[in-house]
Motif scaffolding. Sequence first.
Motif, PDB file in Angstrom:
ATOM      1  N   ARG A  42       0.876  -1.164   0.000  1.00  0.00           N
ATOM      2  CA  ARG A  42       0.000   0.000   0.000  1.00  0.00           C
ATOM      3  C   ARG A  42       0.914   1.215   0.000  1.00  0.00           C
ATOM      4  O   ARG A  42       1.253   1.772   1.048  1.00  0.00           O
ATOM      5  N   ASP A  44       2.712   4.994  -0.726  1.00  0.00           N
ATOM      6  CA  ASP A  44       2.362   6.401  -0.610  1.00  0.00           C
ATOM      7  C   ASP A  44       2.362   7.072  -1.984  1.00  0.00           C
ATOM      8  O   ASP A  44       1.658   8.047  -2.210  1.00  0.00           O
ATOM      9  N   ALA A  61      -3.812   1.275 -10.886  1.00  0.00           N
ATOM     10  CA  ALA A  61      -4.233   2.317  -9.944  1.00  0.00           C
ATOM     11  C   ALA A  61      -5.587   1.991  -9.313  1.00  0.00           C
ATOM     12  O   ALA A  61      -5.772   2.149  -8.107  1.00  0.00           O
ATOM     13  N   ILE A  62      -6.507   1.491 -10.105  1.00  0.00           N
ATOM     14  CA  ILE A  62      -7.818   1.103  -9.593  1.00  0.00           C
ATOM     15  C   ILE A  62      -7.684  -0.063  -8.616  1.00  0.00           C
ATOM     16  O   ILE A  62      -8.285  -0.075  -7.542  1.00  0.00           O
ATOM     17  N   ILE A  64      -5.064  -0.964  -6.804  1.00  0.00           N
ATOM     18  CA  ILE A  64      -4.355  -0.585  -5.581  1.00  0.00           C
ATOM     19  C   ILE A  64      -5.326   0.035  -4.576  1.00  0.00           C
ATOM     20  O   ILE A  64      -5.188  -0.147  -3.370  1.00  0.00           O
ATOM     21  N   ARG A  65      -6.341   0.731  -5.052  1.00  0.00           N
ATOM     22  CA  ARG A  65      -7.306   1.371  -4.164  1.00  0.00           C
ATOM     23  C   ARG A  65      -8.320   0.389  -3.589  1.00  0.00           C
ATOM     24  O   ARG A  65      -9.030   0.711  -2.648  1.00  0.00           O
ATOM     25  N   ALA A  66      -8.371  -0.824  -4.154  1.00  0.00           N
ATOM     26  CA  ALA A  66      -9.308  -1.838  -3.659  1.00  0.00           C
ATOM     27  C   ALA A  66      -8.793  -2.404  -2.337  1.00  0.00           C
ATOM     28  O   ALA A  66      -7.585  -2.368  -2.057  1.00  0.00           O
TER      29      ALA A  66
END
Length: 76
Positions: A42, A44, A61-62, A64-66
């Motif tokens: 995760r 920065d 990117a999508i 990683i946010r999950a």
Amino acid sequence: MATLLIVDDEYVITEILECIFEDEDYTVVKTVSAVKVLDCVRPDLVITDFMMPMMNGVELAIAIRAPPSSINCQLS
């Protein structure tokens, strides 16, 4: 220290960026496969190639946010 994730399917690019950002005191995680990092890191900050096999930069990117799953990972 901030964690920087570098994802590029060209190994040389990841190596060059790692050297640059480690000199700036980032904790660098690098890989040539976006799929390998999804359950591991995760970050920065992310530097990613857009055109990669299996998953492009936007898909990464999508993902990683999950929420993270419980799968173990191996980075290379």
